[in-house]
Design an enzyme around this catalytic site. Structure first.
Site, mmCIF file in Angstrom:
data_model
loop_
_atom_site.group_PDB
_atom_site.id
_atom_site.type_symbol
_atom_site.label_atom_id
_atom_site.label_comp_id
_atom_site.label_asym_id
_atom_site.label_seq_id
_atom_site.Cartn_x
_atom_site.Cartn_y
_atom_site.Cartn_z
ATOM 1 N N TYR A 138 0.842 -1.203 0.000
ATOM 2 C CA TYR A 138 0.000 0.000 0.000
ATOM 3 C C TYR A 138 0.878 1.254 0.000
ATOM 4 C CZ TYR A 138 -3.728 3.217 1.581
ATOM 5 O OH TYR A 138 -4.622 4.252 1.701
ATOM 6 N N GLY A 172 3.129 1.481 -3.071
ATOM 7 C CA GLY A 172 2.258 1.643 -4.250
ATOM 8 C C GLY A 172 1.800 3.086 -4.366
ATOM 9 N N ARG A 183 -10.841 -0.949 10.028
ATOM 10 C CA ARG A 183 -10.213 0.299 10.464
ATOM 11 C C ARG A 183 -10.705 0.657 11.864
ATOM 12 N NH1 ARG A 183 -10.426 3.802 4.944
ATOM 13 N NH2 ARG A 183 -12.075 2.345 4.399
ATOM 14 N N SER A 233 -14.429 2.266 12.636
ATOM 15 C CA SER A 233 -15.540 1.337 12.393
ATOM 16 C C SER A 233 -15.472 0.155 13.367
ATOM 17 C CB SER A 233 -15.559 0.873 10.928
ATOM 18 O OG SER A 233 -14.271 0.499 10.513
ATOM 19 N N PRO A 283 2.348 2.761 12.474
ATOM 20 C CA PRO A 283 2.948 4.054 12.819
ATOM 21 C C PRO A 283 2.605 4.497 14.241
ATOM 22 C CG PRO A 283 1.966 4.134 10.637
ATOM 23 C CD PRO A 283 1.526 2.843 11.257
ATOM 24 N N GLN A 324 2.821 7.651 15.525
ATOM 25 C CA GLN A 324 2.171 8.972 15.644
ATOM 26 C C GLN A 324 1.822 9.479 14.249
ATOM 27 O OE1 GLN A 324 5.099 11.605 17.367
ATOM 28 N NE2 GLN A 324 6.647 11.109 15.850
HETATM 29 P P1 NAD Z 1 -12.496 1.813 0.306
HETATM 30 O O1 NAD Z 1 -11.795 0.517 0.414
HETATM 31 O O2 NAD Z 1 -13.793 1.984 1.014
HETATM 32 O O3 NAD Z 1 -12.747 2.203 -1.213
HETATM 33 C C1 NAD Z 1 -11.885 1.853 -2.257
HETATM 34 C C2 NAD Z 1 -12.717 1.514 -3.466
HETATM 35 O O4 NAD Z 1 -11.844 1.164 -4.559
HETATM 36 C C3 NAD Z 1 -13.634 0.294 -3.235
HETATM 37 O O5 NAD Z 1 -14.920 0.583 -3.675
HETATM 38 C C4 NAD Z 1 -12.969 -0.812 -4.071
HETATM 39 O O6 NAD Z 1 -13.893 -1.778 -4.504
HETATM 40 C C5 NAD Z 1 -12.355 -0.010 -5.192
HETATM 41 N N1 NAD Z 1 -11.228 -0.680 -5.857
HETATM 42 C C6 NAD Z 1 -10.156 -1.265 -5.274
HETATM 43 N N2 NAD Z 1 -9.323 -1.740 -6.217
HETATM 44 C C7 NAD Z 1 -9.872 -1.430 -7.417
HETATM 45 C C8 NAD Z 1 -9.483 -1.653 -8.758
HETATM 46 N N3 NAD Z 1 -8.351 -2.294 -9.078
HETATM 47 N N4 NAD Z 1 -10.303 -1.220 -9.755
HETATM 48 C C9 NAD Z 1 -11.464 -0.587 -9.466
HETATM 49 N N5 NAD Z 1 -11.878 -0.337 -8.211
HETATM 50 C C10 NAD Z 1 -11.088 -0.765 -7.200
HETATM 51 O O7 NAD Z 1 -11.455 2.932 0.767
HETATM 52 P P2 NAD Z 1 -11.689 4.482 1.048
HETATM 53 O O8 NAD Z 1 -11.497 4.713 2.475
HETATM 54 O O9 NAD Z 1 -12.916 4.930 0.382
HETATM 55 O O10 NAD Z 1 -10.436 5.096 0.304
HETATM 56 C C11 NAD Z 1 -10.540 5.685 -0.987
HETATM 57 C C12 NAD Z 1 -9.170 6.179 -1.418
HETATM 58 O O11 NAD Z 1 -8.699 7.161 -0.508
HETATM 59 C C13 NAD Z 1 -8.125 5.089 -1.477
HETATM 60 O O12 NAD Z 1 -7.308 5.288 -2.606
HETATM 61 C C14 NAD Z 1 -7.334 5.283 -0.211
HETATM 62 O O13 NAD Z 1 -6.008 4.855 -0.352
HETATM 63 C C15 NAD Z 1 -7.427 6.791 -0.018
HETATM 64 N N6 NAD Z 1 -7.284 7.139 1.391
HETATM 65 C C16 NAD Z 1 -8.304 6.920 2.270
HETATM 66 C C17 NAD Z 1 -8.142 7.225 3.609
HETATM 67 C C18 NAD Z 1 -9.230 7.009 4.618
HETATM 68 O O14 NAD Z 1 -9.005 7.244 5.808
HETATM 69 N N7 NAD Z 1 -10.405 6.602 4.232
HETATM 70 C C19 NAD Z 1 -6.909 7.745 4.062
HETATM 71 C C20 NAD Z 1 -5.899 7.928 3.132
HETATM 72 C C21 NAD Z 1 -6.093 7.636 1.805
HETATM 73 N N1 UDP Z 2 -6.331 -0.170 15.821
HETATM 74 C C1 UDP Z 2 -6.702 -0.664 17.058
HETATM 75 N N2 UDP Z 2 -7.761 -1.523 17.116
HETATM 76 C C2 UDP Z 2 -8.487 -1.881 16.026
HETATM 77 C C3 UDP Z 2 -8.119 -1.357 14.772
HETATM 78 C C4 UDP Z 2 -7.032 -0.499 14.704
HETATM 79 O O1 UDP Z 2 -6.086 -0.370 18.085
HETATM 80 O O2 UDP Z 2 -9.448 -2.662 16.193
HETATM 81 C C5 UDP Z 2 -5.206 0.772 15.754
HETATM 82 C C6 UDP Z 2 -4.145 0.422 14.716
HETATM 83 O O3 UDP Z 2 -3.200 -0.482 15.241
HETATM 84 C C7 UDP Z 2 -3.551 1.789 14.426
HETATM 85 C C8 UDP Z 2 -4.740 2.736 14.572
HETATM 86 O O4 UDP Z 2 -5.700 2.034 15.340
HETATM 87 O O5 UDP Z 2 -2.576 2.117 15.386
HETATM 88 C C9 UDP Z 2 -5.371 3.149 13.244
HETATM 89 O O6 UDP Z 2 -5.614 1.973 12.508
HETATM 90 P P1 UDP Z 2 -6.360 1.955 11.103
HETATM 91 O O7 UDP Z 2 -6.297 0.554 10.593
HETATM 92 O O8 UDP Z 2 -7.688 2.591 11.222
HETATM 93 O O9 UDP Z 2 -5.509 2.931 10.182
HETATM 94 P P2 UDP Z 2 -3.955 3.200 9.928
HETATM 95 O O10 UDP Z 2 -3.120 2.312 10.795
HETATM 96 O O11 UDP Z 2 -3.773 2.907 8.483
HETATM 97 O O12 UDP Z 2 -3.794 4.626 10.287
#
Ligand code: NAD
Ligand code: UDP
Length: 312
Positions: free
Chosen positions: A144, A147, A185, A188, A272, A274
Site C-alpha cells: 500500500y 504503491g 479500520r 468502524s 505508525p 504517531q
Molecule cells: P475503500 O476501500 O472503502 O474504497 C476503495 C474503493 O476502490 C472500493 O470501492 C474498491 O472496490 C475499489 N477498488 C479497489 N481496487 C480497485 C481496482 N483495481 N479497480 C477498481 N476499483 C477498485 O477505501 P476508502 O477509504 O474509500 O479510500 C478511498 C481512497 O482514498 C483510497 O485510494 C485510499 O487509499 C485513499 N485514502 C483513504 C483514507 C481514509 O481514511 N479513508 C486515508 C488515506 C487515503
Molecule cells: N487499531 C486498534 N484496534 C483496532 C483497529 C485499529 O487499536 O481494532 C489501531 C491500529 O493499530 C492503528 C490505529 O488504530 O494504530 C489506526 O488503525 P487503522 O487501521 O484505522 O488505520 P492506519 O493504521 O492505516 O492509520
C-alpha cells in the site's frame, strides 16, 4: 456540465464524492470492481440520469471521455489491502498508469488519492509535505505505502513529461457513514464493538496517535483541490487534532453509552506510532479548514452505524 470519473466510487470516500458531484450538477461515472466497495453505497444514485456505474478493474485500460478524474480506487484498510498485496500494488501502479493515460488522451484534470501512509512511521511530527517519510519498503504495509508513493511519482512525471494537470492529495485518516462494518479500520471497529457491547480491541498499548477527519470535510477539500489550475501539491488533507487510540476508544464508549471494556492485543507490524498533519498549505491554497470536530463527527457516525446494524 462536466463529465467526471470517480474510480473507487462505490467505496467509503468515493460514494460520498459521487453523491456530492451529482448534487453539484455534474455527470458522474463511477468505476469500481467492488473489491471493498458496495452497490448499496451508491444505491440512491443508480437510477439518477447524471450517474453511471461501470463494473471495471482499473488495472485494465478504460476508454471513455471525461473532463476530470478522481483516482480513488484502492482498498484503504490494512486488513483489506494485505489480503491480496499484489493486487493492491497493481491497483496503485498499473491502475494509476491506466488512469493517467486516460487523462493524457482526454486532457482531463487528475486528482490522486494519496495517503499519510507515504510518511510511514514518521520521524517528523506533525508531518509537513516536504518530509520524505520513513517507510519500510519490504514489510506487510509496503504494498500500500510504496504503491501510493509510486502513484505520486507517476503524477509528478505525467505532469513534467505530458503537462497533465495532476493533483496529489495526501489524505489522513478519515471516517463517517458508508464505512464497511467489517472493514477493520479503527473507528468502524470500535463503533461496531461498542454498539454490540463487545470488547474494544486496542492494538498495542493504545498510546499511538492518529488525527481523524470527518468525511464531509475531506470531500470539501478534494473538490476545492480539483478546482485549482496547474497546482499539483502535494497537499496534506486531514484534521490536525491528534488523539491516542485509547482516548478514541473511551470517547466511542461514552458516546454510544456502551458497556464495552478495553482489551489489549498485539500491535501489528510497522504500525505508525504517531500521525498528525500540518495542514497550513491546504488552509492557504484551498481556503479550507475542517469544520467538524471529533466529538461531533463520532456522534453522527455512531448514529449511522446504529441504523446500519439494525438493517443487517
Ligand atoms: P475503500 O476501500 O472503502 O474504497 C476503495 C474503493 O476502490 C472500493 O470501492 C474498491 O472496490 C475499489 N477498488 C479497489 N481496487 C480497485 C481496482 N483495481 N479497480 C477498481 N476499483 C477498485 O477505501 P476508502 O477509504 O474509500 O479510500 C478511498 C481512497 O482514498 C483510497 O485510494 C485510499 O487509499 C485513499 N485514502 C483513504 C483514507 C481514509 O481514511 N479513508 C486515508 C488515506 C487515503
Ligand atoms: N487499531 C486498534 N484496534 C483496532 C483497529 C485499529 O487499536 O481494532 C489501531 C491500529 O493499530 C492503528 C490505529 O488504530 O494504530 C489506526 O488503525 P487503522 O487501521 O484505522 O488505520 P492506519 O493504521 O492505516 O492509520
Amino acid at each position: 456540465m462536466k463529465k467526471i470519473l470517480v474510480t473507487g466510487g462505490a467505496g467509503f470516500v468515493g460514494s460520498h464524492l459521487c453523491k456530492r458531484l451529482v448534487k453539484n450538477k455534474n455527470e458522474v461515472i463511477c468505476v469500481d470492481n467492488l473489491y471493498t466497495g458496495y452497490r448499496s453505497n451508491i444505491y440512491e444514485l443508480l437510477n439518477h440520469p447524471n450517474f453511471q456505474f461501470i463494473l471495471h478493474d482499473i488495472t485494465f485500460p478504460l476508454y471513455i471521455e471525461v473532463d476530470e478524474i478522481y483516482n480513488l480506487a484502492c482498498p484503504a484498510s490494512p486488513i483489506q489491502y494485505q489480503k491480496n498485496p499484489v493486487q493492491t500494488i497493481k491497483t496503485s501502479v498499473i491502475g494509476t498508469i491506466n488512469m493517467l493515460g486516460l487523462a493524457k488522451r482526454t486532457n482531463a484534470k487528475f486528482l490522486q488519492a494519496s495517503t499519510s501512509e507515504i510518511y510511514g512511521d514518521p520521524k517528523v511530527h506533525p508531518q509537513t509535505e516536504d518530509y520524505w517519510g520513513n517507510v519500510n519498503p519490504i514489510g506487510i504495509r509496503s504494498c500500500y505505502d510504496e504503491g501510493k508513493r509510486c502513484a505520486e511519482t507517476l503524477c509528478m512525471d505525467y505532469n513534467r513529461q505530458y503537462k497533465i494537470d495532476t493533483k496529489i492529495a495526501r489524505i489522513f485518516n478519515t471516517y463517517g457513514s458508508n464505512m464497511d462494518t467489517n472493514d477493520g479500520r479503527v473507528i468502524s471497529n470500535f463503533i461496531v464493538q461498542s454498539l454490540k457491547n463487545k470488547n474494544i480491541t486496542i492494538y498495542g498499548d493504545g498510546h499511538q496517535t492518529r488525527s481523524f477527519c470527518y468525511i464531509d470535510d475531506l470531500i470539501d477539500a478534494l473538490i476545492k483541490f480539483m478546482r485549482t489550475k496547474n497546482f499539483i501539491g502535494p497537499l496534506n488533507i486531514g484534521n490536525s487534532d491528534e488523539f491516542t487510540i485509547e482516548d478514541l476508544a473511551k470517547k466511542i464508549i461514552e458516546f454510544s453509552s456502551s458497556k464495552s471494556v478495553l482489551v489489549y492485543k498485539k500491535l501489528p507490524i510497522d504500525d505508525p506510532k504517531q500521525r498528525k498533519p500540518n495542514i497550513t498549505n491546504a488552509k492557504k491554497f484551498l481556503e479550507w479548514n475542517p469544520q467538524i470536530n471529533l466529538d461531533i463527527g463520532l456522534k453522527k457516525t455512531i448514529e449511522w452505524f446504529k441504523k446500519k446494524l439494525t438493517e443487517v
